[in-house]
Every structure is written in structure tokens, then in C-alpha cells.
Design an enzyme around this catalytic site. Structure first.
Site, PDB file in Angstrom:
ATOM      1  N   ALA A  58       1.005  -1.101  -0.054  1.00  0.00           N
ATOM      2  CA  ALA A  58       0.112  -0.250   0.064  1.00  0.00           C
ATOM      3  C   ALA A  58       0.889   1.207  -0.099  1.00  0.00           C
ATOM      4  O   ALA A  58       0.223   2.287   0.175  1.00  0.00           O
ATOM      5  CB  ALA A  58      -0.962  -0.054   1.181  1.00  0.00           C
ATOM      6  N   SER A 101      -4.727  -0.238  -5.225  1.00  0.00           N
ATOM      7  CA  SER A 101      -4.698   0.957  -6.276  1.00  0.00           C
ATOM      8  C   SER A 101      -5.878   1.817  -5.792  1.00  0.00           C
ATOM      9  O   SER A 101      -6.414   2.002  -4.652  1.00  0.00           O
ATOM     10  CB  SER A 101      -5.056   0.186  -7.613  1.00  0.00           C
ATOM     11  OG  SER A 101      -4.993   1.176  -8.821  1.00  0.00           O
ATOM     12  N   LYS A 104      -8.529   6.856  -8.914  1.00  0.00           N
ATOM     13  CA  LYS A 104      -7.889   7.810  -9.749  1.00  0.00           C
ATOM     14  C   LYS A 104      -6.967   7.078 -10.843  1.00  0.00           C
ATOM     15  O   LYS A 104      -6.544   7.801 -11.762  1.00  0.00           O
ATOM     16  CB  LYS A 104      -7.016   8.678  -8.891  1.00  0.00           C
ATOM     17  CG  LYS A 104      -8.011   9.452  -7.914  1.00  0.00           C
ATOM     18  CD  LYS A 104      -7.107  10.136  -6.944  1.00  0.00           C
ATOM     19  CE  LYS A 104      -8.061  11.172  -6.135  1.00  0.00           C
ATOM     20  NZ  LYS A 104      -8.828  10.459  -5.392  1.00  0.00           N
ATOM     21  N   LYS A 116      -0.253   5.255 -10.651  1.00  0.00           N
ATOM     22  CA  LYS A 116      -1.022   4.041 -10.079  1.00  0.00           C
ATOM     23  C   LYS A 116      -1.660   3.040 -11.251  1.00  0.00           C
ATOM     24  O   LYS A 116      -1.409   1.983 -10.993  1.00  0.00           O
ATOM     25  CB  LYS A 116      -2.184   4.446  -9.185  1.00  0.00           C
ATOM     26  CG  LYS A 116      -1.717   5.062  -7.901  1.00  0.00           C
ATOM     27  CD  LYS A 116      -0.805   4.267  -7.190  1.00  0.00           C
ATOM     28  CE  LYS A 116      -1.576   3.232  -6.066  1.00  0.00           C
ATOM     29  NZ  LYS A 116      -0.717   2.240  -5.479  1.00  0.00           N
ATOM     30  N   GLY A 146     -11.180   8.986   7.271  1.00  0.00           N
ATOM     31  CA  GLY A 146     -10.111   9.078   8.342  1.00  0.00           C
ATOM     32  C   GLY A 146      -8.774   8.566   8.313  1.00  0.00           C
ATOM     33  O   GLY A 146      -7.836   8.693   9.240  1.00  0.00           O
ATOM     34  N   VAL A 151     -10.489  14.185   3.963  1.00  0.00           N
ATOM     35  CA  VAL A 151     -11.154  15.532   3.773  1.00  0.00           C
ATOM     36  C   VAL A 151     -11.866  15.829   5.262  1.00  0.00           C
ATOM     37  O   VAL A 151     -11.949  16.754   5.856  1.00  0.00           O
ATOM     38  CB  VAL A 151     -12.052  15.456   2.626  1.00  0.00           C
ATOM     39  CG1 VAL A 151     -13.402  14.712   2.788  1.00  0.00           C
ATOM     40  CG2 VAL A 151     -12.554  17.016   2.721  1.00  0.00           C
ATOM     41  N   THR A 168     -13.195  22.614  -3.418  1.00  0.00           N
ATOM     42  CA  THR A 168     -12.749  23.182  -4.809  1.00  0.00           C
ATOM     43  C   THR A 168     -13.950  23.580  -5.739  1.00  0.00           C
ATOM     44  O   THR A 168     -13.695  24.330  -6.248  1.00  0.00           O
ATOM     45  CB  THR A 168     -11.872  21.883  -5.404  1.00  0.00           C
ATOM     46  OG1 THR A 168     -12.749  20.604  -5.751  1.00  0.00           O
ATOM     47  CG2 THR A 168     -10.746  21.722  -4.609  1.00  0.00           C
ATOM     48  N   ARG A 236      -8.267  21.902  -8.684  1.00  0.00           N
ATOM     49  CA  ARG A 236      -6.946  21.996  -8.861  1.00  0.00           C
ATOM     50  C   ARG A 236      -6.356  21.465 -10.039  1.00  0.00           C
ATOM     51  O   ARG A 236      -7.068  20.329 -10.656  1.00  0.00           O
ATOM     52  CB  ARG A 236      -6.216  21.546  -7.731  1.00  0.00           C
ATOM     53  CG  ARG A 236      -6.794  22.254  -6.408  1.00  0.00           C
ATOM     54  CD  ARG A 236      -6.266  21.576  -5.064  1.00  0.00           C
ATOM     55  NE  ARG A 236      -7.165  20.366  -4.871  1.00  0.00           N
ATOM     56  CZ  ARG A 236      -7.159  19.435  -3.957  1.00  0.00           C
ATOM     57  NH1 ARG A 236      -6.482  19.838  -2.914  1.00  0.00           N
ATOM     58  NH2 ARG A 236      -7.994  18.428  -3.784  1.00  0.00           N
TER      59      ARG A 236
END
Length: 329
Positions: A58, A101, A104, A116, A146, A151, A168, A236
Site C-alpha cells: 500500500a 490501487s 484515480k 497508479k 479518516g 477530507v 474546490t 486544482r
């Protein structure tokens, strides 16, 4: 007697984990080791000394904005670390190698996701080329509530400070699951895999981050947009409005666990892909950021960077003639 060997390069989190294990599982056969997956000599020693039967990999850089500004590190750690770990798994006859993985990695628009996706290709190539007995298994899922950089603690800190809570984009959504659920599903998928599979977790419906922020403000005893403001800061570089667990061409097959499915993924030229990855790793110290991203795009054709700094075409990238071995002993 079985033993659990925990390896991390983060000293303070490892120190905290060790104390927690001593408090709650004092008699468990656990060994904590400070090491870095990109240090081949150190990792080889660990594999040689402990001869692990199962490896759960990981270790990776995961923050999209940071990796967008530091593609060398994303490639060095994520791709280079996975290359070293899979090489050692083969060398020391590891029974099963499970990599974590991310969503994303699907149709990536950023460097982290593309790195990744490349890691997924390393495992699938290892599984399909043969010449070893290790079962290489991939698990793919979204955000974990967590976890480091989640976030939730960021919003909590902003609420405690009186706001604003920063989001965002008003329409941005993400998949979420809890740490215990993620761990359980990784273990289960890892043990049901026989090699080469990508296991996708059912994460329910995606959550609007703005709704999550409002709910957290309310749960803290405040009124959103009155007591504490929500401020939209704009997407972003490399960031998507929404994440996907499958590409447009991928479907899933069921398993005995309704929350775990196997992605039916398109095949690719495993030997040529590994050669490109080796070329990338062997040349990355000589390349600037744009050249690195260009080489990454040649490995992951579906990688379409949304960062104007990295506008690139895979055909612009010429591959070197290389051997498949990288980081030789």
C-alpha cells in the site's frame, strides 16, 4: 509460528502504531520495521530475513496536487517502489502479492492516477508473463474516511477555527468507505484472487463534497453559510469533478461477496509495457517534469492530463531499447 511484519518509512506513525499494538495486542507476533520501498538493498534484506508468504503493498504517494507538482517523486516512489517490490516477490517466491490501487487510476487526468495505473500494469504483466509462482492481485477503490489526508479531519479543523470550509467545486463528488471496511475488503479480495485480477469494491453512491461539508458544519452545531461559510476554491490541476471505478471498456464479474467484483479489463502487450516502464525508471533522473509526463503518457494511453503544463502526445515520446530487468542486484 506466523508473524506480521509491518514496514513503513514514516517514523512517527510507526511509533504510534507500535504503542497501540503493545497496548492492545502485547502478545501478538508483530515486528515493526522502518524502511522505504524504494531502497532495494533494505527491502531485499527484509524479504531475505522474513521470507513473507503474503505481501500487502500500500506504499505510495497519493495526494493529487502534490504529485502534479512533483512527477519525479510519483514515478520514483509509486512506480519504482512497486517495481522493486514485485521483483523481490518473484525472487523470494512470495505466495500472494496484493496491491492497493485507486479509482484515480481509471481514465487518469493527473500524474498520481497515471502512476497508479502504471503500477496496475506492472502487476498484470507479472501475472501474465509467467516465470514465477507468485499470485499478483490488485484492489481498486476510492477514498477512505479518516485515513491520512482525508477530507474529514481537514473540514473538522476548518470548522474548529471558525471557517471557511474550503471545497474546490460545488459539484465535485467522491466515493468513500471506512477504514475497517476497506481493510476487510482488501484482505478478502486478496485471498480470493488467483493472480492477475483487478478487484473493484462496491462503494455505494458518490457523495457531493459540498453536502458533506454542510452536514459536518451542522453536526458541529453551526449553520452553514451563516455561522460558517463554505468557500469554493476551484478545481486544482489534474483534479476531476467525479471519480470512476471502471473505464468505459471495463465490465465486472461477480464474486461470492456482493461488495467485491472483478473488473474485466482489456489486455495489452505486457512485455512491451514493462520495457517502457523500465525505460522510464532508468531515465527519470535525466528528464524534466514535462518529459516525465510524456513518457508516462506513452505507458498509459488513456492518461489525458488536465494540467496545461503537461499537454503532451504519446507519439512524441521515443522509447529506448532496454532489458526487462531494472535495479539489478
Amino acid at each position: 509460528v506466523g508473524q506480521l511484519v509491518l514496514v513503513d518509512n514514516a517514523e512517527t506513525p510507526m511509533f504510534n502504531l507500535e504503542n497501540e499494538l503493545l497496548e492492545h495486542f502485547a502478545h501478538a507476533p508483530v515486528r515493526t520495521i522502518l524502511a522505504d520501498v524504494t531502497d532495494q538493498f533494505r527491502m531485499d534484506r527484509i524479504f531475505r530475513d522474513y521470507r513473507p508468504e503474503f505481501v500487502f503493498h500500500a506504499a505510495a504517494y497519493k495526494h493529487v496536487p502534490l504529485m502534479e507538482r512533483n512527477p519525479y517523486e510519483a514515478i520514483r516512489v509509486n512506480v519504482g517502489g512497486t517495481t522493486i517490490m514485485t521483483n523481490l516477490a518473484v525472487k523470494y517466491d512470495v505466495e500472494k502479492f496484493v496491491m492497493v490501487s485507486t479509482d484515480k487510476a481509471v481514465n487518469p487526468t493527473n500524474v498520481m492516477g497515471a502512476s497508479k495505473r502504471t503500477c496496475e500494469q506492472i502487476l498484470r504483466s507479472r501475472a501474465n508473463l509467467g516465470g514465477n509462482t507468485t499470485q499478483f492481485v490488485i484492489t481498486r477503490f476510492g477514498n477512505v474516511l479518516g485515513s491520512n489526508g482525508s477530507v474529514i479531519p481537514i473540514f473538522m479543523k476548518q470548522i474548529e477555527e471558525g471557517g471557511p470550509v474550503t471545497v474546490t467545486h460545488p459539484d465535485i463528488t467522491r466515493y468513500f468507505m471506512t477504514i475497517p471496511e476497506a481493510c476487510q475488503l482488501v484482505l478478502e479480495a486478496g485471498f480470493m484472487g488467483s493472480g492477475g485480477e483487478i478487484f473493484v469494491f462496491d462503494m455505494g453512491e458518490p457523495v457531493r463534497i459540498a453536502d458533506l461539508a454542510r452536514q459536518m458544519i451542522k453536526l458541529s452545531g453551526y449553520e452553514p453559510d451563516k455561522d460558517i461559510q463554505i468557500e469554493y476554491t476551484g478545481l486544482r490541476p489534474g483534479e476531476k469533478l467525479y471519480e470512476e471505478l471502471l473505464t468505459d471498456h471495463e465490465k465486472t464479474l461477480p464474486t461470492y461477496n456482493a461488495k467485491v467484483k472483478i473488473a474485466e479489463v482489456a489486455d495489452f502487450d505486457h512485455e512491451a509495457t514493462l520495457a517502457k516502464i523500465v525505460s522510464l525508471l532508468n531515465s527519470c533522473e535525466k528528464l524534466d517534469d514535462k518529459e516525465l509526463v510524456k513518457k508516462l503518457s506513452a505507458i498509459v494511453p488513456e492518461f489525458k492530463s488536465s494540467n496545461h503544463l503537461y499537454e503532451t502526445s504519446p507519439k512524441d515520446c521515443k522509447e529506448d531499447s532496454v532489458e526487462l530487468e531494472v535495479y539489478p542486484d
